[in-house]
Every structure is written in C-alpha cells, then in structure tokens.
Design an enzyme around this catalytic site. Structure first.
Site, PDB file in Angstrom:
ATOM      1  N   TYR A  70       0.842  -1.201   0.000  1.00  0.00           N
ATOM      2  CA  TYR A  70       0.000   0.000   0.000  1.00  0.00           C
ATOM      3  C   TYR A  70       0.872   1.244   0.000  1.00  0.00           C
ATOM      4  O   TYR A  70       2.060   1.204   0.299  1.00  0.00           O
ATOM      5  CB  TYR A  70      -0.979   0.008   1.169  1.00  0.00           C
ATOM      6  CG  TYR A  70      -0.405   0.438   2.497  1.00  0.00           C
ATOM      7  CD1 TYR A  70      -0.542   1.753   2.939  1.00  0.00           C
ATOM      8  CD2 TYR A  70       0.267  -0.459   3.314  1.00  0.00           C
ATOM      9  CE1 TYR A  70      -0.018   2.152   4.168  1.00  0.00           C
ATOM     10  CE2 TYR A  70       0.789  -0.072   4.530  1.00  0.00           C
ATOM     11  CZ  TYR A  70       0.643   1.241   4.952  1.00  0.00           C
ATOM     12  OH  TYR A  70       1.156   1.648   6.155  1.00  0.00           O
ATOM     13  N   CYS A  71       0.240   2.360  -0.379  1.00  0.00           N
ATOM     14  CA  CYS A  71       0.921   3.653  -0.398  1.00  0.00           C
ATOM     15  C   CYS A  71      -0.064   4.706   0.111  1.00  0.00           C
ATOM     16  O   CYS A  71      -0.839   4.417   1.011  1.00  0.00           O
ATOM     17  CB  CYS A  71       1.441   3.972  -1.810  1.00  0.00           C
ATOM     18  SG  CYS A  71       0.161   4.037  -3.074  1.00  0.00           S
ATOM     19  N   ARG A  72      -0.035   5.886  -0.467  1.00  0.00           N
ATOM     20  CA  ARG A  72      -0.953   6.934  -0.030  1.00  0.00           C
ATOM     21  C   ARG A  72      -2.351   6.700  -0.597  1.00  0.00           C
ATOM     22  O   ARG A  72      -3.339   6.730   0.122  1.00  0.00           O
ATOM     23  CB  ARG A  72      -0.417   8.303  -0.458  1.00  0.00           C
ATOM     24  CG  ARG A  72      -1.271   9.460   0.011  1.00  0.00           C
ATOM     25  CD  ARG A  72      -0.614  10.816  -0.295  1.00  0.00           C
ATOM     26  NE  ARG A  72      -1.524  11.893   0.020  1.00  0.00           N
ATOM     27  CZ  ARG A  72      -2.416  12.387  -0.838  1.00  0.00           C
ATOM     28  NH1 ARG A  72      -2.522  11.911  -2.055  1.00  0.00           N
ATOM     29  NH2 ARG A  72      -3.213  13.364  -0.452  1.00  0.00           N
TER      30      ARG A  72
END
Length: 110
Positions: A66-68
C-alpha cells in the site's frame, strides 16, 4: 489497469493483519511512514525499492502493498514483477487515505 494484480478490501486487509496471513508493505517515503502507517507494515520506500527486502510469504500468506492512494503501490508491484516476484501482486488501493477515512488507527514514528 493491469490484470495481473489484485486489490484487497479494507475488511479482508484487517482480517489478514489480525490473523497474520498478510505481509503488509508500505512503499511511501520515510516522512510519510513516520507520520502514520498501518501497524506492522514493513517500510520499503518506492524511491529505493528493493523487492528482495520483502520476505517470501509462507504457505497461506500473501504480500499486500500500500501507499498513499494506490498509485505507488501499483508501481512497486510492477517493479517486483520485473524482479521475478510473482508473489507481490496484491495491493490495498485505498492506501493510507482509505484506511484513515475508515477510522482505522495508525502508528507514528519509524
């Protein structure tokens, strides 16, 4: 969007974290990670992404990136695929934004 990767729902992510069936990888940068990340997430920033830093999943486990908001996680999965890591193919598309909007807790610091 590519067809070789999967998205995981918030509920499936939460249950996978709870039962340890998910190896969670945060590919944001250090300042973002320190400001707040999902508890237990490994820090493997996209700017210095090295798929070998992600442990191979055990039987019954899966790697979730995951990221932003979902863009960098797809990039990371593509890099992992080019590296030969077919096991890095699921992401939480909502990212940390979706996690926090759902009222889920984050941990601060490195």
């Amino acid at each position: 969007m590519a067809e070789w990767y999967n998205e995981i729902s918030l509920e499936d992510l939460k249950s996978g974290i709870a039962d340890k069936s998910i190896i969670l990888v945060d590919v944001r940068e250090a300042d973002e990670y320190a400001q707040g990340h999902i508890d237990g997430a490994l820090f493997v920033p996209l700017s210095a992404f090295d798929p070998s830093k992600i442990p191979a999943p055990a039987e019954g486990q899966k790697v979730v990136v995951y990221c932003r908001s979902g863009k960098r996680s797809v990039n990371a999965m593509e890099q992992a695929r080019l590296f030969g890591r077919r096991d890095v193919s699921t992401h939480f598309g909502g990212g940390i934004i979706g996690w926090q909007k759902a009222g889920e807790p984050v941990v601060t610091g490195m």
